[in-house]
Design a protein around this motif. Sequence first.
Motif, PDB file in Angstrom:
ATOM      1  N   VAL A  18      37.873  64.120 -84.975  1.00  0.00           N
ATOM      2  CA  VAL A  18      38.059  63.771 -86.451  1.00  0.00           C
ATOM      3  C   VAL A  18      36.373  63.938 -87.157  1.00  0.00           C
ATOM      4  N   ALA A  19      35.492  63.662 -86.263  1.00  0.00           N
ATOM      5  CA  ALA A  19      34.314  63.846 -86.687  1.00  0.00           C
ATOM      6  C   ALA A  19      33.980  65.495 -86.620  1.00  0.00           C
ATOM      7  N   ILE A  21      48.380  62.766 -83.131  1.00  0.00           N
ATOM      8  CA  ILE A  21      48.572  63.272 -81.935  1.00  0.00           C
ATOM      9  C   ILE A  21      48.447  62.628 -80.796  1.00  0.00           C
ATOM     10  N   THR A  22      47.453  61.694 -80.987  1.00  0.00           N
ATOM     11  CA  THR A  22      47.147  60.825 -79.887  1.00  0.00           C
ATOM     12  C   THR A  22      48.057  59.601 -79.667  1.00  0.00           C
ATOM     13  N   VAL A  23      48.926  59.512 -80.609  1.00  0.00           N
ATOM     14  CA  VAL A  23      49.944  58.199 -80.598  1.00  0.00           C
ATOM     15  C   VAL A  23      51.056  58.409 -79.633  1.00  0.00           C
ATOM     16  N   PRO A  24      51.416  59.701 -79.199  1.00  0.00           N
ATOM     17  CA  PRO A  24      52.460  59.780 -78.149  1.00  0.00           C
ATOM     18  C   PRO A  24      51.977  59.926 -76.748  1.00  0.00           C
ATOM     19  N   VAL A  25      50.463  60.375 -76.915  1.00  0.00           N
ATOM     20  CA  VAL A  25      49.800  60.356 -75.689  1.00  0.00           C
ATOM     21  C   VAL A  25      49.544  58.836 -75.148  1.00  0.00           C
ATOM     22  N   PHE A  35      39.506  55.651 -74.066  1.00  0.00           N
ATOM     23  CA  PHE A  35      39.225  57.083 -73.829  1.00  0.00           C
ATOM     24  C   PHE A  35      39.889  57.993 -74.736  1.00  0.00           C
ATOM     25  N   ILE A  36      41.356  57.937 -74.911  1.00  0.00           N
ATOM     26  CA  ILE A  36      42.138  58.504 -75.884  1.00  0.00           C
ATOM     27  C   ILE A  36      41.572  58.275 -77.408  1.00  0.00           C
ATOM     28  N   SER A  37      41.001  57.240 -77.570  1.00  0.00           N
ATOM     29  CA  SER A  37      40.396  56.991 -78.929  1.00  0.00           C
ATOM     30  C   SER A  37      39.345  57.609 -79.269  1.00  0.00           C
ATOM     31  N   ASN A  38      38.298  57.772 -78.287  1.00  0.00           N
ATOM     32  CA  ASN A  38      37.162  58.476 -78.328  1.00  0.00           C
ATOM     33  C   ASN A  38      37.220  60.127 -78.409  1.00  0.00           C
ATOM     34  N   PHE A  74      43.015  52.809 -86.775  1.00  0.00           N
ATOM     35  CA  PHE A  74      44.104  53.313 -86.132  1.00  0.00           C
ATOM     36  C   PHE A  74      44.173  53.200 -84.666  1.00  0.00           C
ATOM     37  N   SER A  75      43.237  53.563 -84.071  1.00  0.00           N
ATOM     38  CA  SER A  75      42.932  53.510 -82.721  1.00  0.00           C
ATOM     39  C   SER A  75      43.036  51.956 -82.184  1.00  0.00           C
ATOM     40  N   GLN A  76      42.282  51.258 -82.925  1.00  0.00           N
ATOM     41  CA  GLN A  76      42.225  49.743 -82.535  1.00  0.00           C
ATOM     42  C   GLN A  76      43.565  49.021 -82.288  1.00  0.00           C
ATOM     43  N   PRO A  77      44.438  49.119 -83.241  1.00  0.00           N
ATOM     44  CA  PRO A  77      45.733  48.518 -82.842  1.00  0.00           C
ATOM     45  C   PRO A  77      46.598  49.220 -81.818  1.00  0.00           C
ATOM     46  N   LEU A  78      46.311  50.549 -81.527  1.00  0.00           N
ATOM     47  CA  LEU A  78      47.212  51.032 -80.542  1.00  0.00           C
ATOM     48  C   LEU A  78      46.338  50.632 -79.276  1.00  0.00           C
TER      49      LEU A  78
END
Length: 654
Positions: free
Chosen positions: A317-318, A224-228, A308-311, A345-349
């Motif tokens: 997830v947690a 869900i975070t990808v399009p954002v 911010f989105i990654s956090n 996943f968040s790091q490469p984004l």
Amino acid sequence: MSMHGGRGRPGASAKPENFAGSVRRILGLMAPDRLRVAAVVVSAVVSVALAVSAPRILGEATNVIFNGFIGQSLPAGMSKDAQVQALRAAGDGTMADMLAAMDVVPGQGLDFARLGGILLGVLCIYLAAFVFGWFQARVTARIVQNAMYRLRRDVDGKLFRLPMSHFQQQSRGDVLSRVTNDIDNLAQTLSQSLTQIITSVLTIIGVLAMMISISPLLALIAVITVPVSALVTVLIARRSQAEFKTQWKSTGEVNGYIEEMFTGQDVVKAFGQQERVIEGFAPANNRLFRSAFRAQFVSGIIMPAMTFISNLNYVAVAVVGGLQVAGGQLSIGGVQAFVQYSRQFSQPLGQLGGLINMLQSGVASAERVFALLDAREQEPDPEHPEHLENVRGRVAFENVSFSYSPDAPLIRNLSFTAEPGQTVAIVGPTGAGKTTLVNLLMRFYEVDAGRITIDGVDISRLGREELRSHIGMVLQDAWLFEGTMRENLAYGAPGATEDDIVSAAQATHVDHFVRSLPDGYDTVLGYDGGALSQGQRQLLTIARAWLSNPSILVLDEATSSVDTRTEIAIRLAMNALRQDRTSFVIAHRLSTIRDADIILVVRDGQIVEQGTHEALLEAEGFYTRLYRSQFAGPAEGAESGESGAAAPADPAGH
């Protein structure tokens, strides 16, 4: 107030002309290294596959440790199923579900052999991933540097195919900035982003596949975070690209101003204009500061936004992962692996978001370089050029017309003929078109109408290199490069022997001051002639022309920077040099061209008088007024109304 010529509206922000097209063109620079690119992609796939598999295996190690701890705490005489039923009977369904999902043996502790095997396998995986990553980085560096080598080679070749008008319209500093700063910025962008882009995309694909295999629900939350993230990146990048384009344009303006003021610093200091130059530099520097700040600030927002989105993704997830563990739907090791994957996943984004910053800057620089490569070139040489054999030197201008701009014609229907061996002097007020005539002869510019011939051959039918090989040119502004005296003298005649060089130096009165230097002909000159006087630099260029042994000579104020005694000596040398050669002499000092075979008096692009010095004086025309104004003082020249200030501007400088 700026002290240099206008460059257009400074700091004007421009939209990206063609971002996608420029990216395709950048990739096209690497086309000759297709095999290396394929090797990079393959090594990236292997490296990412190994790195992505490691967290899943480490999750198994966590399960081994946790299962051993739980198994050791359970009574050995009772099976796992029995203990699960006992927990359900006691009303502890959550603990029962967790125990049911675990691979434990009651009473059995940690399996060190299995744990060691897993950790050793992970170590080998990370080592192999490092080797492939190192190979990928090394090959990528070769690809990028090969591409930049070819780009610099193409730009260097392009500069010599551009017409002279291009350099009159562009600041030299801006051109230099495109050749140096912009190409360096593009090289840095490719070096740092090419590998990361490939690795990041492959990592996203691999990690997403692993997350789905562990828990589709958690994978959905992560996706869900990808399009954002993409939306935020696109919105910010769209703004930052325009700012980066403005930044690099401002960089070119600053370089142009500095280059111009540095080369003229003796004049600046002589007129006490230091403060004015500093004040003129401040607006350009401020524009660069503002554009660079905005570009870096806007693009710098991308990484904090991604973090911010990654956090937020990590928290979701947690929480959901903890609930799945509690419900027995997921193991502790599975949650640990998924948390690692969510970070991966968040790091490469985030990296892709950060790379947008660099890509915007690199593409902006690439567009400036491509604009130079796409600039209109001078007319190409004929496909089947004619050749000059045994050049006699008969030069004819036949109804020649030319203008630097269509709305301001300079030369109209001009005709004259210089016979072989004649010395033709061209005189007239500033801006009359004197230097333009020889520029047309050299094909620095192309005629608009009419033609110019040498021995009956239209020079437009000759290759430029062959044409200029028959013409020796000495300009008012002496150009010398960093090298020895000998190398500078032999620049136009690479095969000249030592005797040839010395003979030319002696004939042009260069030998005596060269030998007075500590290293003689081996003396290394600094930039633009170093410590030599202007007169000495001009003597060297005259000797250079002598040594090239041309059939036609062009002397554009060749003695303007030497003293009277040296001028007399050079004139004697030039008289010898002009024997059996057609010579064109442009002169403001009319005393230097009295012995010319024919004098062309040019005014407003037209030949208004022609003849010998004596004949023109007897005619009591425009030449007579020019001649008398030089010897009668400024008052008479002003009264004649023929000052150069009233003449139309000539971009060539005369």
